[in-house]
Design an enzyme around this catalytic site. Structure first.
Site, PDB file in Angstrom:
ATOM      1  N   ARG A   1       0.848  -1.197   0.000  1.00 10.21           N
ATOM      2  CA  ARG A   1       0.000   0.000   0.000  1.00 10.21           C
ATOM      3  C   ARG A   1       0.887   1.252   0.000  1.00 10.21           C
ATOM      4  O   ARG A   1       0.629   2.232  -0.676  1.00 10.21           O
ATOM      5  CB  ARG A   1      -0.967   0.028   1.184  1.00 10.21           C
ATOM      6  CG  ARG A   1      -1.675   1.367   1.313  1.00 10.21           C
ATOM      7  CD  ARG A   1      -2.973   1.340   2.127  1.00 10.21           C
ATOM      8  NE  ARG A   1      -2.953   0.470   3.285  1.00 10.21           N
ATOM      9  CZ  ARG A   1      -2.277   0.736   4.417  1.00 10.21           C
ATOM     10  NH1 ARG A   1      -1.577   1.847   4.543  1.00 10.21           N
ATOM     11  NH2 ARG A   1      -2.317  -0.114   5.414  1.00 10.21           N
TER      12      ARG A   1
ATOM     13  N   TYR B   1     -16.974  16.125 -15.084  1.00  9.37           N
ATOM     14  CA  TYR B   1     -17.318  14.706 -15.127  1.00  9.37           C
ATOM     15  C   TYR B   1     -18.356  14.372 -14.027  1.00  9.37           C
ATOM     16  O   TYR B   1     -18.220  14.837 -12.891  1.00  9.37           O
ATOM     17  CB  TYR B   1     -16.034  13.883 -14.924  1.00  9.37           C
ATOM     18  CG  TYR B   1     -16.267  12.404 -14.847  1.00  9.37           C
ATOM     19  CD1 TYR B   1     -16.586  11.675 -15.983  1.00  9.37           C
ATOM     20  CD2 TYR B   1     -16.194  11.733 -13.632  1.00  9.37           C
ATOM     21  CE1 TYR B   1     -16.822  10.324 -15.908  1.00  9.37           C
ATOM     22  CE2 TYR B   1     -16.424  10.365 -13.553  1.00  9.37           C
ATOM     23  CZ  TYR B   1     -16.738   9.674 -14.693  1.00  9.37           C
ATOM     24  OH  TYR B   1     -16.974   8.330 -14.612  1.00  9.37           O
TER      25      TYR B   1
ATOM     26  N   ASP C   1      -8.116  18.189 -14.572  1.00 11.82           N
ATOM     27  CA  ASP C   1      -8.411  16.839 -15.049  1.00 11.82           C
ATOM     28  C   ASP C   1      -7.993  16.790 -16.517  1.00 11.82           C
ATOM     29  O   ASP C   1      -8.603  17.447 -17.364  1.00 11.82           O
ATOM     30  CB  ASP C   1      -9.917  16.559 -14.878  1.00 11.82           C
ATOM     31  CG  ASP C   1     -10.303  15.139 -15.284  1.00 11.82           C
ATOM     32  OD1 ASP C   1      -9.627  14.561 -16.169  1.00 11.82           O
ATOM     33  OD2 ASP C   1     -11.295  14.614 -14.739  1.00 11.82           O
TER      34      ASP C   1
ATOM     35  N   LYS D   1      -8.949   5.604 -19.455  1.00 14.31           N
ATOM     36  CA  LYS D   1      -9.298   6.095 -20.786  1.00 14.31           C
ATOM     37  C   LYS D   1      -8.072   6.029 -21.705  1.00 14.31           C
ATOM     38  O   LYS D   1      -7.497   4.976 -21.840  1.00 14.31           O
ATOM     39  CB  LYS D   1      -9.886   7.509 -20.654  1.00 14.31           C
ATOM     40  CG  LYS D   1     -10.878   7.673 -19.494  1.00 14.31           C
ATOM     41  CD  LYS D   1     -12.163   6.870 -19.652  1.00 14.31           C
ATOM     42  CE  LYS D   1     -12.975   6.807 -18.373  1.00 14.31           C
ATOM     43  NZ  LYS D   1     -13.409   8.081 -17.829  1.00 14.31           N
TER      44      LYS D   1
HETATM   45  C1  LIG Z   1     -13.824   8.544 -16.559  1.00  9.84           C
HETATM   46  C2  LIG Z   1     -13.456   9.895 -16.077  1.00  9.84           C
HETATM   47  C3  LIG Z   1     -13.175  10.126 -14.721  1.00  9.84           C
HETATM   48  C4  LIG Z   1     -13.304   9.037 -13.665  1.00  9.84           C
HETATM   49  O1  LIG Z   1     -12.369   8.035 -13.827  1.00  9.84           O
HETATM   50  P1  LIG Z   1     -12.608   6.486 -13.397  1.00  9.84           P
HETATM   51  O2  LIG Z   1     -11.358   5.834 -13.826  1.00  9.84           O
HETATM   52  O3  LIG Z   1     -13.822   6.023 -14.122  1.00  9.84           O
HETATM   53  O4  LIG Z   1     -12.807   6.493 -11.920  1.00  9.84           O
HETATM   54  C5  LIG Z   1     -12.792  11.395 -14.358  1.00  9.84           C
HETATM   55  N1  LIG Z   1     -12.697  12.399 -15.252  1.00  9.84           N
HETATM   56  C6  LIG Z   1     -12.974  12.213 -16.551  1.00  9.84           C
HETATM   57  C7  LIG Z   1     -12.859  13.356 -17.492  1.00  9.84           C
HETATM   58  C8  LIG Z   1     -13.366  10.963 -17.009  1.00  9.84           C
HETATM   59  O5  LIG Z   1     -13.653  10.786 -18.297  1.00  9.84           O
END
Ligand SMILES: *Cc1c(COP(=O)(O)O)cnc(C)c1O
Length: 397
Positions: free
Chosen positions: A51, A103, A175, A200
């Site tokens: 961890r 998001y 983000d 992604k």
């Molecule tokens: C998918 C997404 C998230 C969240 O990520 P997870 O891996 O699904 O927890 C946050 N910000 C954006 C822009 C996203 O597309």
């Protein structure tokens, strides 16, 4: 390794982890261990418990820090874990300023969770700098940007917001999921923390859920390291390896998908049934010049608006190629319906206010041939037109 002089494309492959120092293996070893033998309890080794630190996860963490140009990187069990853990830098009575079309999961975290811990928030249109300046309060500690935003691809001027934030001693979080460090590096524009859903584009194959955070300086790095270990939502060794593998092909995947996205955005904009295409690559997109200044490409995600939910239903019934799913940034094209998927956690009124209408679809372009995708869409539109024509002629269907 000093790989600063290399292009980003080369850096993806030639970094500290191009081969394993012990064996020469040209793939980072997966250290599937929860704990590490201590030779002497007075002098603990570098790793003690996974961890707190794991060599495979560390390889991913240093790789993403290098790519984003930050002091330290952190890998989490999901994008939301990276985002939520970063918000733990805040304390009771602090205030967060946040993009209004953020998001859906981030919206939920801030709106439904942070509030219970006495952390206030204000949603603003981050593209409107006057609104941002007015909304900053004496207790604002974080300004949270998503650019391009999700799902309307609105563009926020990162440097301008950072300037407002700094003048008020706030941190800026960005983000960067839609762009990845290949196309946009927010730390170079003054941001303090970059966040990713590595699920992604970074991992890119629809086979792992992961999150990343990169901080600009070591002091913030110490704080986030403490929170990562305290909260414990770390990425597993195996998933860290999958993300590392995805990173190696990031350049060719995102470049190819972006080229196709450009063609598809143009194709969709000529389609009479499409009321609007949201894509920062269009010269008439209101954020186009800002985006060109701070990013090196429009990316592979676009949204488009059909008249209503009924049209969406027919469209999704007739298309064959894209998978119809939550998520984006994968090798296969993904079509999603924000109103019922990524933004389902937002109340309908809030959605409508933000332009996330019942006719809005988001497309993440994958690696299929762009003509095949366009043909697929054209056939679906032809079917919808046939239906409308039949209805207008009173034919019972
Ligand atoms: C998918 C997404 C998230 C969240 O990520 P997870 O891996 O699904 O927890 C946050 N910000 C954006 C822009 C996203 O597309």
């Amino acid at each position: 390794m000093n790989n600063k002089s290399y292009s980003f494309q080369t850096k993806l492959l030639h970094n500290d982890h191009k081969f394993d120092k012990q064996t020469g293996a040209v793939s980072v070893p997966i250290q599937q261990a929860s704990t590490f033998h201590q030779i002497d309890f007075d002098q603990p080794g570098k790793y003690d418990y996974s961890r707190s630190g794991n060599p495979t996860r560390e390889a991913l963490e240093t790789t993403i820090a290098n790519l984003e140009g930050g002091a330290r990187g952190f890998a989490f069990a999901s994008g939301m874990a990276a985002i939520s853990t970063s918000f733990m830098l805040l304390s009771q009575n602090d205030h967060v300023l946040i993009s209004e079309d953020v998001y859906g999961g981030t919206y939920r975290m801030i709106h439904d969770v942070l509030g219970r811990f006495g952390i206030e928030h204000t949603f603003v249109d981050m593209t409107d700098l006057e609104q941002v300046a007015t909304a900053i309060q004496s207790n604002t500690k974080v300004v949270y940007i998503e650019t391009p935003s999700n799902p309307l691809l609105k563009i926020t001027d990162i440097q301008a917001v950072v300037k407002l934030a700094k003048a008020n001693e706030c941190l800026t979080f960005v983000d960067n999921t839609f762009m990845t460090p290949l196309l946009q590096r927010p730390l170079e524009l003054g941001a303090d923390i970059v966040l990713h859903s590595a699920t992604k584009f970074i991992a890119g194959h629809s086979d792992v859920v992961a999150g990343l955070a990169v901080v600009k300086d070591e002091t913030l790095g110490e704080k986030l390291a403490f929170l990562q270990n305290s909260f414990g939502s770390i990425l597993s060794a195996h998933d860290s390896w999958l993300v590392l593998r995805g990173i190696k092909t990031l350049h060719c995947r995102l470049e190819q998908s972006s080229i196709s996205a450009f063609r598809i955005a143009h194709g969709l904009s000529k389609e009479p049934l499409v009321e609007e295409v949201y894509y920062p690559g269009f010269s008439y997109h209101p954020g186009h010049s800002t985006h060109l200044y701070q990013a090196s490409g429009p990316g592979a995600v676009l949204s488009f608006r059909l008249p209503d939910e009924h049209a969406v239903r027919m469209f999704t019934k007739h298309i064959q190629i894209p998978v119809y799913a939550v998520s984006l940034g994968a090798v296969e094209s993904i079509l999603s319906y924000p109103a019922r998927m990524s933004h389902a956690s937002m109340p309908p009124l809030e959605r409508q206010k933000r332009g996330i209408t019942d006719g809005l679809l988001r497309l993440s372009v994958g690696l299929e041939n762009a003509d095949d995708l366009l043909d697929d869409f054209k056939k679906a539109f032809a079917e919808i037109n046939k239906h409308y024509k039949a209805v207008s002629e009173g034919v019972q269907l």
